[in-house]
Design an enzyme around this catalytic site. Structure first.
Site, short mmCIF file in Angstrom:
data_model
loop_
_atom_site.label_atom_id
_atom_site.label_comp_id
_atom_site.label_asym_id
_atom_site.label_seq_id
_atom_site.Cartn_x
_atom_site.Cartn_y
_atom_site.Cartn_z
CG HIS A 156 -1.90 -1.15 1.21
ND1 HIS A 156 -1.54 -2.40 1.66
CD2 HIS A 156 -3.19 -1.23 0.81
CE1 HIS A 156 -2.57 -3.21 1.52
NE2 HIS A 156 -3.58 -2.54 1.01
CG ASP A 157 3.27 2.53 3.33
OD1 ASP A 157 2.40 3.40 3.41
OD2 ASP A 157 3.71 1.93 4.32
CB THR A 158 5.25 0.75 -2.91
OG1 THR A 158 4.56 -0.48 -2.72
CG2 THR A 158 6.44 0.78 -1.99
#
Length: 370
Positions: A156-158
Site C-alpha cells: 500500500h505504501d508503494t
C-alpha cells in the site's frame, strides 16, 4: 533540457515511506521539493544506520532540499506559511487532525494561497483511525489472499504515492483552466482498492471470479537448477505453452482438451508441468519459452535483485548517486521516460536541516540530530 515539472514548488510535510515516495517522484519530474522536518527529523532517519545515515531514508528522499521547522511553535508555523505563500503544492501524511493543529490544514493554507494544491495521505480516510501498511494488508484481505502471510513489500505504501502523484498532476492541470487550486485526498484504504481492483467485484450469478482461469500456467516452478515463472494465463497461449514445454500431447487428454476442462483440472495439470520442468535446467526452458514468444521469467536467486537486472540498466532505471556520507549509491531512478523533457534521477537525500537557511532565509527552530 527542462524536466516536466520545472518551476513547480512543492512543500513536503510527509514522513516515513508513502508520502516521501510521492514527493520524490515529483522531484524526479523536475519540481523543487522542500522537505520540512521537525527538529528531531523524519523518524525514518533512525531506521537503518550506516555512518549515521539511513539508507531507507535516502531511498525515498533523493533530489529534495531539506529544512527544519518546529511547527509546534508560532515561529515555525509562520515560516511554513511564508513557504506556502509561494508554493504550488503542499503534501502531508499526518494522522487525521494533526495538520490542523500544526497550521498545515487544508482550509487554512488554501485560504492563504488559493492556487495551492493541498494533498494528504491518511490510512483509512481523513476521519479514520491511524494505520500502517500491515494493518491495511490485514483488513483489506490481502493477507488472506496471500495464504495468511504479510506481503514482503509494503504494497500500500508503494502504490499510494502514485495515486497521490496522479491526483496532484490532475489538480495542477485543472488549475490551468480555473486558476484555482484544490484539496486532493487519498488513503492506504484507497490504495487497497487500486491493488485489487480486478478482484473487487461482486454480483449475483454465484460464479467464482476467474472461473476460467488456469492457474497451472500462471505460477512458478522448480527446474533442475533453479526456478522459472510461467505467465500464460491468456487462453490463446495455453496450447502454445504446453507445446513449448513438450506437453502438447496433453491437449488430447479430455482433462485438458479445452479451457473449461483445463480450469477444472488445473491442479492435475500443474503436477505434470512441474514434473516436466524439473527435468531440465532453467536455461533450456527460458530458451524454449522465448522462442515460442511466451511471457515468462526467471526466478531471481536473491530478494530485491532488480538493481542487477540487465533490462533495468538498459532503460535507465538504475542510477548512481554520489552521497557526501555514504559515497556512491546505486538506486532506482524515475520509472518512466519522456521524449522531450526527461525526468531527473535526483541527487542525494538532504542532511537534516541542510537547506534551512537557504530556503527559509534564517534558521527557524533548527536542531541537531541525524
Amino acid at each position: 533540457m527542462s524536466a516536466p515539472l520545472e518551476g513547480v514548488r512543492v512543500i513536503d510535510l510527509t514522513h516515513h515511506l508513502g508520502g516521501p515516495l510521492a514527493t520524490m517522484a515529483l522531484a524526479q519530474l523536475g519540481a523543487d521539493v522542500v522537505k520540512v522536518e521537525p527538529p528531531e527529523g523524519d523518524q525514518w532517519r533512525a531506521v537503518d544506520d550506516v555512518r549515521g545515515e539511513s539508507r531507507v531514508f535516502h531511498a525515498v528522499n533523493r533530489g529534495k532540499r531539506g529544512v527544519v521547522l518546529d511547527l509546534g511553535t508560532e515561529e515555525g508555523r509562520a515560516a511554513l506559511h511564508r513557504l506556502v505563500d509561494g508554493a504550488d503544492v503542499l503534501v502531508h501524511s499526518f494522522a487525521p487532525g494533526v495538520a490542523e493543529r500544526l497550521g498545515a490544514g487544508a482550509a487554512e493554507l488554501t485560504g492563504r494561497n488559493p492556487r495551492l494544491v493541498h494533498c494528504s495521505l491518511s490510512a483509512f480516510g481523513p476521519g479514520g483511525r491511524r494505520g500502517t501498511d500491515v494493518a491495511l494488508q490485514s483488513e483489506s484481505g490481502l493477507v488472506a489472499a496471500n495464504g495468511g502471510r504479510v506481503m514482503p513489500v509494503p504494497a500500500h505504501d508503494t502504490v499510494a504515492p502514485w495515486i497521490m502523484v496522479s491526483g496532484i498532476l490532475a489538480a495542477l492541470l485543472e488549475r490551468e483552466r480555473s486558476g484555482r487550486g484544490q484539496v486532493v485526498e487519498t488513503s492506504l484504504l484507497e490504495a487497497s482498492a487500486a491493488l485489487a481492483a480486478h478482484r473487487l467485484i461482486e454480483e449475483d450469478s454465484g460464479e467464482p471470479l476467474f472461473n476460467r482461469f488456469v492457474g497451472a500456467l500462471y505460477r512458478t516452478y522448480r527446474t533442475a537448477d533453479g526456478a522459472v515463472a510461467l505467465a500464460c494465463y491468456a487462453p490463446r497461449l495455453h496450447a502454445r505453452a504446453l507445446t513449448a514445454l513438450g506437453l502438447g500431447h496433453l491437449l488430447d487428454d479430455p482433462r485438458f482438451a479445452d479451457l473449461p476442462s483445463r480450469a477444472r483440472h488445473s491442479d492435475e495439470l500443474a503436477v505434470l508441468i512441474g514434473e516436466r520442468l524439473a527435468a531440465e535446467p532453467s536455461a533450456n526452458w527460458l530458451t524454449a519459452l522465448d522462442a515460442a514468444g511466451l511471457p515468462h521469467g526467471e526466478v531471481a536467486d536473491r530478494p530485491f535483485s532488480l538493481l542487477d537486472h540487465p533490462d533495468a540498466a538498459a532503460i535507465g532505471l538504475v542510477v548512481e548517486v554520489d552521497d557526501p556520507t555514504l559515497g556512491r549509491e546505486r538506486a532506482t531512478g524515475p520509472p518512466l521516460r519522456f521524449s522531450r523533457t526527461p525526468p531527473r534521477p535526483g541527487g542525494p537525500a538532504p542532511r537534516l536541516g541542510e537547506h534551512t537557511a537557504e530556503v527559509v532565509g534564517v534558521s527557524v527552530g533548527a536542531g541537531g540530530g541525524r
